[in-house]
Design an enzyme around this catalytic site. Structure first.
Site, PDB file in Angstrom:
ATOM      1  CE  LYS A  54      12.756 -25.078 -27.357  1.00 55.30           C
ATOM      2  NZ  LYS A  54      13.173 -25.924 -26.223  1.00 55.30           N
ATOM      3  CD  GLN A  98      15.421 -25.444 -23.253  1.00 52.29           C
ATOM      4  OE1 GLN A  98      14.402 -25.017 -23.780  1.00 52.29           O
ATOM      5  NE2 GLN A  98      16.202 -26.313 -23.852  1.00 52.29           N
ATOM      6  CG  ASP A 121       9.455 -29.984 -24.329  1.00 52.21           C
ATOM      7  OD1 ASP A 121       9.480 -29.815 -25.565  1.00 52.21           O
ATOM      8  OD2 ASP A 121      10.313 -29.518 -23.556  1.00 52.21           O
TER       9      ASP A 121
END
Ligand code: NDP
Length: 297
Positions: A54, A98, A121
């Site tokens: 990422k 994450q 996200d």
């Protein structure tokens, strides 16, 4: 008949170019560079690899990334306090925690701390809640599910009144994919580990999305001829002939199913690249929201 292969890497590459151009335009017009903060807790190699990928992609399109790593034993309060700090930081437009977090942490409590306008996200309970409701718009849509829909659009799938089967009901893939399909007037069946007669249920689908994490589980006789098949699965399987001793396969038996489906994504090379491309788009959008807010206040 052999299916049309939906090239996720090609679509993702176009998205990355668009984001790069928009980031350059933003720097020129507003002197602002979109920033993404990543929060990694622990030393899970797969999570480390995802975060690295990422960050690399951010760099290539001109998005600044700010990496934060905490030890696996970190307390939930430490993680929450870091996320709060990032929430206040004006250089950070998007925050990505994450997942999965270590078992001793309450994932929802941590995700709840991300300000809504930085939830790139799309997993904040409010964003997910809005996604689950009719006529409500989340600020951000989770990246993998958004990628599934984009690939169906690219392949020319008809949504209105179509029958879809989603294999898997996880919070990060199956459930949001189902909700996005419903918003497009698709009739959706969601399957899981207790579903009876999976092959029979799948055979009714005009659109079949597989997100179960079971290597090559979906076989040719599970698929309606001409169906659109999107394989989210990404599974490492041993292979003594492969250079590294393993290779990656999806949840769909690609070689078999491509002879029956109308269109199909490979895995790797289908949904995977779309996930990070979606994150870049969401980070850009978060920076745009911050600029809008500045110009209003
Ligand atoms: P989860 O393990 O969280 O969820 C799996 C789902 O599949 C569950 O709903 C489970 O049912 C169901 N399931 C498992 N086994 C069976 C079975 N034998 N029959 C029917 N249903 C079954 O997985 P994720 O959603 O996180 O991921 C799914 C796959 O997608 C994985 O391969 C993962 O690596 C991949 N993935 C890929 C991404 C990408 O960017 N391309 C991003 C995220 C995931 P139940 O709820 O009953 O347990």
């Amino acid at each position: 008949m052999s299916a049309k292969i939906i090239d996720g890497e090609a679509v993702a590459s176009r998205i990355r170019e668009q984001v790069k151009a928009a980031v350059e335009g933003m720097a020129q017009k507003h002197g602002i560079c979109p920033g993404l903060a990543t929060v990694l807790v622990g030393d899970n190699p797969a999570s480390q690899q995802y975060v690295r990928m990422k960050q690399n992609r951010c760099k290539k399109v001109g998005i600044e990334s700010f990496g934060h790593t905490l030890v696996a034993e970190a307390s939930q309060e430490e993680v929450i306090s870091l996320v709060r700090q990032l929430g206040e930081d004006t250089k950070v437009h998007g925050i990505l925690v994450q997942l999965p977090l270590p078992g001793h942490m309450d994932e929802e409590a941590v995700l709840n701390t991300i300000p809504l306008h930085k939830d790139v996200d799309g997993f904040h309970p409010v964003n997910i809640g809005r996604l689950a409701m009719k006529n409500r718009k989340p600020l951000f849509i989770p990246c993998t599910p958004a990628g599934v829909i984009r690939l169906l659009e690219e392949a020319g799938a008809e949504f209105e009144g179509a029958e879809a089967v989603v294999l898997g009901r996880s919070n990060i893939v199956g459930m949001p994919v189902a909700m996005l399909l419903i918003h497009r007037n698709v009739t959706v069946t969601v399957c899981h580990s207790r579903t009876k007669d999976l092959p029979g249920v799948c055979r009714s689908a005009d659109i079949l999305v597989a997100a179960v994490g079971r290597p090559q589980m979906v076989k040719a006789d599970w698929v309606k001829p001409g169906a659109f098949v999107i394989d989210v699965g990404s599974n490492r399987v041993e292979d003594s002939k492969a250079p590294k001793g393993y290779r990656w396969v999806g949840d769909v038996d690609f070689d078999e199913v491509k002879e029956v489906a109308g269109a199909i994504t490979p895995s790797p090379g289908g949904v995977g690249p779309m996930t990070i491309a979606g994150l870049l788009q969401n980070t850009l959008r978060a920076a745009e929201l911050a600029i809008d807010k500045l110009s209003i206040s």
